[in-house]
Design a protein around this motif. Structure first.
Motif, PDB file in Angstrom:
ATOM      1  N   SER A   1      81.914  33.136 -26.110  1.00 43.87           N
ATOM      2  CA  SER A   1      81.022  32.466 -27.052  1.00 43.87           C
ATOM      3  C   SER A   1      80.917  32.823 -28.505  1.00 43.87           C
ATOM      4  N   VAL A   2      80.986  34.182 -28.698  1.00 46.01           N
ATOM      5  CA  VAL A   2      80.579  34.914 -29.886  1.00 46.01           C
ATOM      6  C   VAL A   2      81.773  34.749 -30.975  1.00 46.01           C
TER       7      VAL A   2
ATOM      8  N   LEU B   1      83.171  31.844 -31.412  1.00 47.89           N
ATOM      9  CA  LEU B   1      83.300  30.435 -31.999  1.00 47.89           C
ATOM     10  C   LEU B   1      82.751  30.249 -33.387  1.00 47.89           C
TER      11      LEU B   1
ATOM     12  N   GLY C   1      76.623  28.794 -34.738  1.00 46.48           N
ATOM     13  CA  GLY C   1      77.335  29.853 -33.869  1.00 46.48           C
ATOM     14  C   GLY C   1      76.614  31.165 -33.670  1.00 46.48           C
ATOM     15  N   GLU C   2      76.796  31.801 -32.659  1.00 49.30           N
ATOM     16  CA  GLU C   2      76.392  33.177 -32.539  1.00 49.30           C
ATOM     17  C   GLU C   2      76.738  34.264 -33.505  1.00 49.30           C
ATOM     18  N   LYS C   3      78.027  33.988 -34.207  1.00 49.15           N
ATOM     19  CA  LYS C   3      78.161  35.064 -35.459  1.00 49.15           C
ATOM     20  C   LYS C   3      77.121  35.075 -36.313  1.00 49.15           C
TER      21      LYS C   3
ATOM     22  N   GLY D   1      78.673  27.721 -28.619  1.00 45.74           N
ATOM     23  CA  GLY D   1      77.945  28.915 -28.817  1.00 45.74           C
ATOM     24  C   GLY D   1      76.403  28.838 -28.754  1.00 45.74           C
ATOM     25  N   ASN D   2      75.715  29.999 -28.670  1.00 42.79           N
ATOM     26  CA  ASN D   2      74.104  29.804 -28.122  1.00 42.79           C
ATOM     27  C   ASN D   2      73.413  30.438 -29.286  1.00 42.79           C
ATOM     28  N   GLN D   3      73.306  30.372 -30.551  1.00 44.09           N
ATOM     29  CA  GLN D   3      72.651  31.106 -31.718  1.00 44.09           C
ATOM     30  C   GLN D   3      71.208  31.332 -31.101  1.00 44.09           C
TER      31      GLN D   3
END
Length: 256
Positions: free
Chosen positions: A5-6, A8, A13-15, A79-81
């Motif tokens: 997911s990171v 995406l 996003g998690e980035k 993703g799960n920010q």
């Protein structure tokens, strides 16, 4: 995490979660690997498996141990920010909080110390530790657990007028070598991040992490063995398998 997911893209996003922003890097390396794999066998190898294999190989090529990676992960669709902001350990957190976050995903105190040893390679942004260099916690002085000989070096690398994005090695004694010098640094008060140094220097460490870190500082073989076990455990935290998720053609976006 274990569903890539990171990787995406997207503003949510998690980035772009605070623990990852400008800290997790090298996404273009994964892109290159994925493009090569898709050219050879499209739709077979997931981004999640590529990420896991790349982690193993980067450790090995830096002088560290190798291990067998169980394959078959599939890629997540979102993703799960918010989750990344709340669940990933912060450089500013207490040791008790860090241990609790590891425990929430099935990792124990040994895993905390062993996986922290991954900081034997890599860089840190100044913004993540410059608070330790002066007026730490309102004391008017640098963090007392930071070796005084290291302070001028870090202040030069991280000027007070800077934007905090300069970087320094997490282990400036062997920055590109996967070894146990990180733990030698901690014993000598040379941990760059507060969350690193507290593994040895905090009150909570006395009954939890200190003895493990001290052991690793004198025995690289034990560290390597525990690191391998912890990486395997971490790689098995709720992966998507079977028909769940998908195998992305581009690691940055879900399949259309």
């Amino acid at each position: 995490g274990c569903d890539a997911s990171v990787l995406l893209d997207g503003s949510d996003g998690e980035k772009f979660a605070l623990p990852n922003l400008n800290s997790a890097r090298g996404y273009e390396v994964i892109d290159t690997i994925k493009n090569a794999v898709e050219t050879s066998c499209s739709g077979v190898v997931s981004c999640a498996d590529i990420l896991t294999l790349a982690a193993r190989d980067s450790v090995l090529l830096s002088g560290g141990p190798s291990w067998k990676v169980v394959l078959g992960r599939r890629d997540g669709l979102v993703g799960n920010q918010t989750g990344a902001n709340s669940a990933l350990p912060s450089p500013f957190e207490s040791l008790d909080n860090i241990i609790a976050k590891f425990a929430a995903v099935g990792l124990n105190v040994t895993d905390v110390v062993a996986l922290s040893g991954g900081h034997t390679i890599g860089l840190s942004r100044c913004a993540l530790f410059s608070n330790r260099l002066s007026n730490f916690s309102g004391t008017g002085a640098p963090d007392s657990t930071l070796n005084t000989s290291l302070i001028p070096e870090l202040q030069t690398a991280c000027p007070a007028t800077g934007d905090g994005n300069n970087t320094v090695p997490l282990d400036n004694r062997s920055r590109d070598l996967f070894d146990n010098r990180y733990f030698v640094n901690l014993v000598n008060g040379r941990g760059i991040l507060q969350s690193d140094q507290i593994l040895v220097s905090s009150d909570s460490a006395q009954s939890t992490t200190r003895s493990i870190a001290q052991l690793y500082s004198t025995n690289a073989t034990v560290f390597f063995c525990d690191f391998v076990n912890s990486m395997i455990k971490m790689g098995n935290i709720s992966p998507l398998t079977g028909s769940n998720g998908q195998i992305r053609k581009n690691c940055r976006v879900v399949n259309s």
